[in-house]
Write a protein that holds these residues in place. Structure first.
Motif, PDB file in Angstrom:
ATOM      1  N   ASP A  71       0.892  -1.197   0.213  1.00 40.46           N
ATOM      2  CA  ASP A  71      -0.180  -0.083  -0.050  1.00 40.46           C
ATOM      3  C   ASP A  71       0.811   1.322   0.058  1.00 40.46           C
ATOM      4  OD1 ASP A  71      -2.290  -1.425  -0.147  1.00 40.46           O
ATOM      5  OD2 ASP A  71      -2.618  -1.490   2.243  1.00 40.46           O
ATOM      6  N   VAL A  72       2.034   1.286   0.843  1.00 42.06           N
ATOM      7  CA  VAL A  72       2.867   2.457   0.817  1.00 42.06           C
ATOM      8  C   VAL A  72       3.508   2.680  -0.645  1.00 42.06           C
ATOM      9  CG1 VAL A  72       4.986   3.223   1.745  1.00 42.06           C
ATOM     10  CG2 VAL A  72       3.300   2.498   3.266  1.00 42.06           C
ATOM     11  N   ALA A  73       3.991   1.711  -1.402  1.00 44.94           N
ATOM     12  CA  ALA A  73       4.505   1.832  -2.558  1.00 44.94           C
ATOM     13  C   ALA A  73       3.595   2.465  -3.600  1.00 44.94           C
ATOM     14  CB  ALA A  73       4.967   0.324  -3.085  1.00 44.94           C
ATOM     15  N   GLU A  74       2.416   1.792  -3.801  1.00 44.57           N
ATOM     16  CA  GLU A  74       1.122   2.381  -4.438  1.00 44.57           C
ATOM     17  C   GLU A  74       0.900   3.752  -4.236  1.00 44.57           C
ATOM     18  OE1 GLU A  74      -2.130  -0.157  -4.523  1.00 44.57           O
ATOM     19  OE2 GLU A  74      -0.745  -2.258  -5.113  1.00 44.57           O
ATOM     20  N   PHE A  75       0.729   4.104  -2.725  1.00 49.14           N
ATOM     21  CA  PHE A  75       0.360   5.243  -2.387  1.00 49.14           C
ATOM     22  C   PHE A  75       1.564   6.398  -2.931  1.00 49.14           C
ATOM     23  CE2 PHE A  75       1.334   8.865   0.686  1.00 49.14           C
ATOM     24  CZ  PHE A  75       0.205   9.304   0.586  1.00 49.14           C
ATOM     25  N   TRP A  76       2.895   6.027  -2.714  1.00 48.84           N
ATOM     26  CA  TRP A  76       3.936   7.163  -3.286  1.00 48.84           C
ATOM     27  C   TRP A  76       4.077   7.079  -4.797  1.00 48.84           C
ATOM     28  CZ3 TRP A  76       4.520  10.838  -0.666  1.00 48.84           C
ATOM     29  CH2 TRP A  76       4.691  11.010   0.577  1.00 48.84           C
ATOM     30  N   ASP A  77       3.596   6.010  -5.423  1.00 48.63           N
ATOM     31  CA  ASP A  77       3.516   6.124  -7.009  1.00 48.63           C
ATOM     32  C   ASP A  77       2.514   7.224  -7.361  1.00 48.63           C
ATOM     33  OD1 ASP A  77       5.437   4.125  -7.220  1.00 48.63           O
ATOM     34  OD2 ASP A  77       3.952   2.497  -7.804  1.00 48.63           O
ATOM     35  N   LYS A  78       1.277   7.104  -6.585  1.00 51.53           N
ATOM     36  CA  LYS A  78       0.282   8.209  -6.906  1.00 51.53           C
ATOM     37  C   LYS A  78       0.501   9.648  -6.273  1.00 51.53           C
ATOM     38  CE  LYS A  78      -4.865   9.060  -6.230  1.00 51.53           C
ATOM     39  NZ  LYS A  78      -6.006   8.353  -5.463  1.00 51.53           N
ATOM     40  N   ASN A  79       1.377   9.691  -5.192  1.00 48.73           N
ATOM     41  CA  ASN A  79       1.503  11.000  -4.413  1.00 48.73           C
ATOM     42  C   ASN A  79       2.886  11.681  -4.477  1.00 48.73           C
ATOM     43  OD1 ASN A  79      -1.322  11.604  -2.946  1.00 48.73           O
ATOM     44  ND2 ASN A  79      -1.014   9.334  -2.842  1.00 48.73           N
ATOM     45  N   CYS A  80       3.753  10.871  -5.266  1.00 52.12           N
ATOM     46  CA  CYS A  80       5.024  11.782  -5.052  1.00 52.12           C
ATOM     47  C   CYS A  80       4.971  13.011  -5.871  1.00 52.12           C
ATOM     48  CB  CYS A  80       6.165  10.836  -5.974  1.00 52.12           C
ATOM     49  SG  CYS A  80       5.986  10.527  -7.459  1.00 52.12           S
ATOM     50  N   GLY A  81       4.033  13.315  -6.605  1.00 52.57           N
ATOM     51  CA  GLY A  81       4.004  14.735  -7.448  1.00 52.57           C
ATOM     52  C   GLY A  81       3.820  15.759  -6.268  1.00 52.57           C
ATOM     53  N   LYS A  82       3.344  15.352  -4.950  1.00 54.45           N
ATOM     54  CA  LYS A  82       3.110  16.480  -4.104  1.00 54.45           C
ATOM     55  C   LYS A  82       4.077  16.916  -3.215  1.00 54.45           C
ATOM     56  CE  LYS A  82      -1.075  16.058  -1.930  1.00 54.45           C
ATOM     57  NZ  LYS A  82      -2.169  15.523  -1.002  1.00 54.45           N
ATOM     58  N   ILE A  83       5.511  16.336  -3.600  1.00 50.26           N
ATOM     59  CA  ILE A  83       6.511  17.032  -3.160  1.00 50.26           C
ATOM     60  C   ILE A  83       6.638  18.462  -3.723  1.00 50.26           C
ATOM     61  CG2 ILE A  83       9.131  16.896  -2.739  1.00 50.26           C
ATOM     62  CD1 ILE A  83       7.461  14.815  -1.115  1.00 50.26           C
ATOM     63  N   LYS A  84       6.890  19.470  -2.775  1.00 46.72           N
ATOM     64  CA  LYS A  84       6.778  20.735  -3.290  1.00 46.72           C
ATOM     65  C   LYS A  84       7.948  21.101  -4.156  1.00 46.72           C
ATOM     66  CE  LYS A  84       3.992  22.510   0.385  1.00 46.72           C
ATOM     67  NZ  LYS A  84       3.810  23.474   1.602  1.00 46.72           N
ATOM     68  N   GLU A  85       7.664  22.039  -5.191  1.00 49.54           N
ATOM     69  CA  GLU A  85       8.839  22.439  -5.981  1.00 49.54           C
ATOM     70  C   GLU A  85       9.992  23.146  -5.346  1.00 49.54           C
ATOM     71  OE1 GLU A  85      10.544  22.278  -9.707  1.00 49.54           O
ATOM     72  OE2 GLU A  85       8.684  21.445  -9.211  1.00 49.54           O
ATOM     73  N   PHE A  86       9.749  23.964  -4.321  1.00 55.39           N
ATOM     74  CA  PHE A  86      10.707  24.763  -3.693  1.00 55.39           C
ATOM     75  C   PHE A  86      11.975  23.672  -3.081  1.00 55.39           C
ATOM     76  CE2 PHE A  86       8.933  23.779   0.630  1.00 55.39           C
ATOM     77  CZ  PHE A  86       9.968  23.928   1.289  1.00 55.39           C
ATOM     78  N   TYR A  87      11.392  22.603  -2.758  1.00 61.15           N
ATOM     79  CA  TYR A  87      12.170  21.602  -1.999  1.00 61.15           C
ATOM     80  C   TYR A  87      13.066  20.882  -3.095  1.00 61.15           C
ATOM     81  CZ  TYR A  87      14.720  17.982   0.282  1.00 61.15           C
ATOM     82  OH  TYR A  87      15.793  16.960   0.542  1.00 61.15           O
ATOM     83  N   VAL A  88      12.370  20.414  -3.990  1.00 62.33           N
ATOM     84  CA  VAL A  88      12.935  20.065  -5.316  1.00 62.33           C
ATOM     85  C   VAL A  88      14.292  20.712  -5.720  1.00 62.33           C
ATOM     86  CG1 VAL A  88      12.890  18.837  -7.576  1.00 62.33           C
ATOM     87  CG2 VAL A  88      11.103  18.384  -5.729  1.00 62.33           C
ATOM     88  N   LYS A  89      14.097  22.029  -5.868  1.00 64.96           N
ATOM     89  CA  LYS A  89      15.060  23.011  -6.347  1.00 64.96           C
ATOM     90  C   LYS A  89      16.299  23.173  -5.411  1.00 64.96           C
ATOM     91  CE  LYS A  89      12.051  25.536  -9.639  1.00 64.96           C
ATOM     92  NZ  LYS A  89      11.444  26.700  -9.674  1.00 64.96           N
ATOM     93  N   GLN A  90      16.082  23.079  -4.180  1.00 64.36           N
ATOM     94  CA  GLN A  90      17.180  23.308  -3.321  1.00 64.36           C
ATOM     95  C   GLN A  90      17.565  22.235  -2.426  1.00 64.36           C
ATOM     96  OE1 GLN A  90      14.946  26.326  -0.814  1.00 64.36           O
ATOM     97  NE2 GLN A  90      15.194  24.808   1.003  1.00 64.36           N
ATOM     98  N   LYS A  91      17.314  20.943  -2.718  1.00 62.34           N
ATOM     99  CA  LYS A  91      17.711  19.841  -2.140  1.00 62.34           C
ATOM    100  C   LYS A  91      19.122  19.579  -2.293  1.00 62.34           C
ATOM    101  CE  LYS A  91      17.318  15.158  -3.593  1.00 62.34           C
ATOM    102  NZ  LYS A  91      18.461  14.789  -3.147  1.00 62.34           N
ATOM    103  N   LYS A  92      19.600  19.069  -1.078  1.00 63.97           N
ATOM    104  CA  LYS A  92      21.147  18.930  -0.931  1.00 63.97           C
ATOM    105  C   LYS A  92      21.413  17.424  -0.481  1.00 63.97           C
ATOM    106  CE  LYS A  92      22.430  23.652   0.130  1.00 63.97           C
ATOM    107  NZ  LYS A  92      22.829  24.582   1.033  1.00 63.97           N
ATOM    108  N   ASN A  93      22.464  16.844  -0.645  1.00 68.41           N
ATOM    109  CA  ASN A  93      22.830  15.511  -0.233  1.00 68.41           C
ATOM    110  C   ASN A  93      22.829  15.194   1.084  1.00 68.41           C
ATOM    111  OD1 ASN A  93      23.234  14.777  -2.891  1.00 68.41           O
ATOM    112  ND2 ASN A  93      25.312  14.943  -2.716  1.00 68.41           N
TER     113      ASN A  93
END
Length: 189
Positions: A71-93
């Protein structure tokens, strides 16, 4: 190192609530647990009895009706697009996600995003039982220093004033409200 709360901070919504609704649609028998959840809700939020951890354990009983891993795997397949753009742009290792949400729920999306450091509530994905306490408020600071003994946070991001203890140990802190990010003034600055 930067640290982030997860829900309503880098994730657009509450991942636990979203996961519960996702599971409810898949596993209709979860509805049979509604009276127990309502009682737990009233006990904690209305009558101010018990702990948040106790309330959440009662809520997570829905996991007994699920196949959490699938269920968790299916949930994230459907909801990974809800990660906010600001975070994706500034993400660090070396980013750290520190959240009250369950570790089993956040670990897969953190792996997908390349986030190596996750500190979250330890909840058994089959029973809903906690190991320890809910990772919230001052507990986040305790858990952070348990993981990073001499850790220093350059920037901390959260949507909630309950994370003030984390903001106070950070060089800079920011409040996130939807897509608006503002500097967080704490007692230390």
């Amino acid at each position: 190192m930067n640290a982030y709360d997860f829900d309503k901070t880098i994730y657009d919504g509450d991942s636990t609530a979203d996961f519960y609704l996702f599971c409810l649609k898949k596993h209709k028998s979860i509805i049979l647990l509604a009276p127990s959840l309502l009682c737990a809700f009233c006990r904690f939020y209305v009558f101010k009895k018990g702990t948040k951890t106790e309330f959440k354990e009662r809520m997570y009983r829905f996991l007994t009706k699920c196949n959490a891993e699938k269920d968790v795997a299916e949930f994230w397949d459907k909801n990974c697009g809800k990660i906010k753009e600001f975070y994706v742009k500034q993400k660090k290792n070396d980013d750290v996600i520190i959240s009250a949400s369950p570790e089993f729920l956040l670990a897969p999306i953190c792996r997908k995003l390349g986030i190596k450091h996750l500190i979250a509530s330890k909840v058994d994905s089959k029973s809903g039982t906690y190991s320890g306490v809910n990772c919230h408020g001052k507990e986040k600071v305790r858990r952070f220093y348990e993981e990073f003994k001499d850790g220093e946070i350059d920037e901390f991001y959260s949507d909630s004033l309950s994370d003030t203890p984390m903001a106070e140990i950070s060089k800079k802190a920011f409040l996130v409200n939807g897509n608006k990010i503002t500097e967080w003034k704490t007692n230390k600055n």
